[in-house]
Design a protein around this motif. Structure first.
Motif, PDB file in Angstrom:
ATOM      1  N   THR A 173       0.852  -1.181   0.000  1.00 54.90           N
ATOM      2  CA  THR A 173       0.000   0.000   0.000  1.00 54.90           C
ATOM      3  C   THR A 173       0.896   1.242   0.000  1.00 54.90           C
ATOM      4  OG1 THR A 173      -1.757  -1.132   1.224  1.00 54.90           O
ATOM      5  CG2 THR A 173      -1.769   1.275   1.273  1.00 54.90           C
ATOM      6  N   VAL A 175       1.886   4.739   1.042  1.00 62.46           N
ATOM      7  CA  VAL A 175       1.521   5.577   2.185  1.00 62.46           C
ATOM      8  C   VAL A 175       2.554   6.682   2.361  1.00 62.46           C
ATOM      9  CG1 VAL A 175       0.420   3.622   3.395  1.00 62.46           C
ATOM     10  CG2 VAL A 175       2.817   4.187   3.860  1.00 62.46           C
ATOM     11  N   GLU A 201      -2.712   6.406   3.506  1.00 64.62           N
ATOM     12  CA  GLU A 201      -2.572   5.990   2.103  1.00 64.62           C
ATOM     13  C   GLU A 201      -2.539   7.206   1.181  1.00 64.62           C
ATOM     14  OE1 GLU A 201      -4.750   2.928  -1.078  1.00 64.62           O
ATOM     15  OE2 GLU A 201      -5.779   3.535   0.767  1.00 64.62           O
TER      16      GLU A 201
END
Length: 204
Positions: A173, A175, A201
């Protein structure tokens, strides 16, 4: 969209993290008492808290160094969300049939990785290099390339009209730190405590 470093936060610094998906819903209460609900967000946004379980001074120093290298909130980075990092269920093994990327039209060779949650399709821009598997018409193929920085799959040959393209993968993810300050407390010569550090995020 801001600057991004293609580096992953070391997994040991993320153990014990908490997090989940955030949505934004706007609610207007009408004179009749009914509600009108809408959202400006097509996709949810993930937030995490890390560092609160760190006790080793070495680990806290490593997280501080990682924070400094990202200039606090300035640069994004990769984060492994241990609750959601596969194209399949967390306990499963990714296969080339996990996620539908689209169908061929006889000329198109590029397909973006996605993961679906019900009827919501989440773009996957940070696949783990070497983890992507692709199938065309249900048959796995190795004739493709993947841009690990964007999640774009390019097939060597365009699939025929109506031929489905599917994929399986591991992913990170994207971020950034959601603070410009981190704090540590020295509790002994070899141990300490760190305040939870927020991550959020980013769209890339």
């Amino acid at each position: 969209m801001g600057a991004f470093h293609e580096v992953r936060l070391p997994a040991r610094l993320a153990f014990g993290s908490t997090g989940g998906v955030e949505r934004r819903t706007e609610i207007a209460t009408l004179a009749s008492g009914f509600e009108r609900r809408s959202t400006p967000w097509a996709l949810g946004r993930r937030r995490y808290l890390i560092g609160a379980n760190l006790r080793s001074l070495d680990d806290m120093a490593a997280l501080t160094a990682f924070f400094e290298a990202r200039r606090g909130r300035l640069y994004g980075f990769r984060f492994k969300d241990f609750a959601d990092f596969k194209s399949c269920a967390p306990g499963g093994t990714a296969s080339a049939q996990d996620q539908a990327l689209g169908v061929g039209d006889g000329t198109r060779t590029g397909f973006d990785l996605i993961k679906t949650y019900g009827d919501v399709a989440r773009p996957i821009a940070k696949p783990v290099e070497g983890s992507v598997r692709v199938a065309v018409g249900g048959v796995e193929t190795a004739a493709f390339a993947v841009d690990a920085a964007t999640g774009r799959v390019t097939l060597a040959t365009a699939p025929g009209v109506g031929v489905p393209v599917t994929a399986g993968f591991l992913f990170d993810t994207p971020v950034r730190f959601d603070t410009d300050r981190i704090e540590t407390t020295l509790e002994s010569f070899e141990a300490g405590r760190m305040a939870a550090v927020p991550l959020i995020e980013v769209r890339v």
